[in-house]
Design a protein around this motif. Structure first.
Motif, PDB file in Angstrom:
ATOM      1  N   UNK A  71      -1.738  -3.568  -8.898  1.00 38.87           N
ATOM      2  CA  UNK A  71      -1.327  -3.790 -10.283  1.00 38.87           C
ATOM      3  C   UNK A  71      -0.027  -4.584 -10.388  1.00 38.87           C
ATOM      4  N   UNK A  72       0.886  -4.349  -9.471  1.00 39.10           N
ATOM      5  CA  UNK A  72       2.207  -4.986  -9.548  1.00 39.10           C
ATOM      6  C   UNK A  72       2.398  -5.912  -8.358  1.00 39.10           C
ATOM      7  N   UNK A  73       3.075  -5.411  -7.328  1.00 37.54           N
ATOM      8  CA  UNK A  73       3.266  -6.199  -6.115  1.00 37.54           C
ATOM      9  C   UNK A  73       3.649  -5.281  -4.964  1.00 37.54           C
ATOM     10  N   UNK A  74       3.605  -5.771  -3.734  1.00 41.52           N
ATOM     11  CA  UNK A  74       3.936  -4.932  -2.582  1.00 41.52           C
ATOM     12  C   UNK A  74       5.379  -4.418  -2.594  1.00 41.52           C
ATOM     13  N   UNK A  76       7.144  -3.311  -5.114  1.00 42.55           N
ATOM     14  CA  UNK A  76       7.186  -2.080  -5.911  1.00 42.55           C
ATOM     15  C   UNK A  76       6.614  -0.919  -5.100  1.00 42.55           C
ATOM     16  N   UNK A  77       5.492  -1.145  -4.439  1.00 40.89           N
ATOM     17  CA  UNK A  77       4.861  -0.093  -3.642  1.00 40.89           C
ATOM     18  C   UNK A  77       5.768   0.340  -2.484  1.00 40.89           C
ATOM     19  N   UNK A  78       6.404  -0.606  -1.809  1.00 38.91           N
ATOM     20  CA  UNK A  78       7.293  -0.263  -0.694  1.00 38.91           C
ATOM     21  C   UNK A  78       8.525   0.496  -1.165  1.00 38.91           C
ATOM     22  N   UNK A  79       9.085   0.088  -2.294  1.00 35.22           N
ATOM     23  CA  UNK A  79      10.236   0.795  -2.852  1.00 35.22           C
ATOM     24  C   UNK A  79       9.862   2.236  -3.188  1.00 35.22           C
ATOM     25  N   UNK A  80       8.693   2.414  -3.800  1.00 35.29           N
ATOM     26  CA  UNK A  80       8.244   3.762  -4.146  1.00 35.29           C
ATOM     27  C   UNK A  80       7.919   4.589  -2.907  1.00 35.29           C
ATOM     28  N   UNK A  81       7.438   3.941  -1.849  1.00 36.82           N
ATOM     29  CA  UNK A  81       7.191   4.647  -0.591  1.00 36.82           C
ATOM     30  C   UNK A  81       8.514   5.177  -0.030  1.00 36.82           C
ATOM     31  N   UNK A 101      -1.178   0.455   5.826  1.00 37.89           N
ATOM     32  CA  UNK A 101      -2.240   0.275   4.826  1.00 37.89           C
ATOM     33  C   UNK A 101      -1.782  -0.672   3.724  1.00 37.89           C
ATOM     34  N   UNK A 102      -0.540  -0.534   3.312  1.00 40.10           N
ATOM     35  CA  UNK A 102       0.007  -1.439   2.292  1.00 40.10           C
ATOM     36  C   UNK A 102       0.051  -2.872   2.812  1.00 40.10           C
TER      37      UNK A 102
END
Length: 135
Positions: A71-74, A76-81, A101-102
């Motif tokens: 939905x956003x970008x990697x 954002x996902x890495x920061x949330x991880x 996986x990301x």
């Protein structure tokens, strides 16, 4: 031509398990006559066996982060991880597999060159390892 076939094969290897998991998830339904004490169980359409609804916390996190990546970008996902691992240290043992996986998902969405631009040292650079494993 061989590279094209290889790339198609790798894409199918990533997409096919996702489709199978999603179709299996859709096959699971709640039992409408369940009592409040057994609401945490579901009846599978295929086997008629009861199984727990709750997924492992790391799988819930992985699914949520993969959705954020799409939905956003990697980034954002890495920061949330990173934030989730800091808040829930029990998830730290799963950090490398989630980050890999990301990385694979980022390659599928952006290609290896653009995916590499999002790389950062999360979980011992496992995101970059996930990117490299797709190449």
């Amino acid at each position: 031509m061989n590279q094209v076939a290889s790339r198609i094969g790798k894409t199918l290897a990533f997409v096919l398990p996702v489709v199978l998991v999603l179709s299996g998830t859709l096959a699971v339904t709640r039992v409408p006559w369940a009592t409040p004490a057994s609401e945490a169980q579901v009846l599978t359409a295929a086997h008629g066996k009861k199984v727990s609804v709750a997924s492992a916390p790391q799988e819930v996190l992985r699914s949520r982060l993969l959705a954020e990546l799409q939905e956003k970008n990697p980034g954002v996902a890495l920061t949330n991880l990173q934030r989730e691992i800091a808040e829930r240290p029990s998830l730290a043992q799963h950090c490398t597999s989630i980050a890999r996986s990301l990385g694979r998902a980022a390659v599928a969405k952006y290609g290896p060159q653009r995916a590499q631009a999002w790389s950062r040292p999360v979980c011992d650079t496992s995101f970059a390892t996930g990117i490299a494993s797709v190449r």
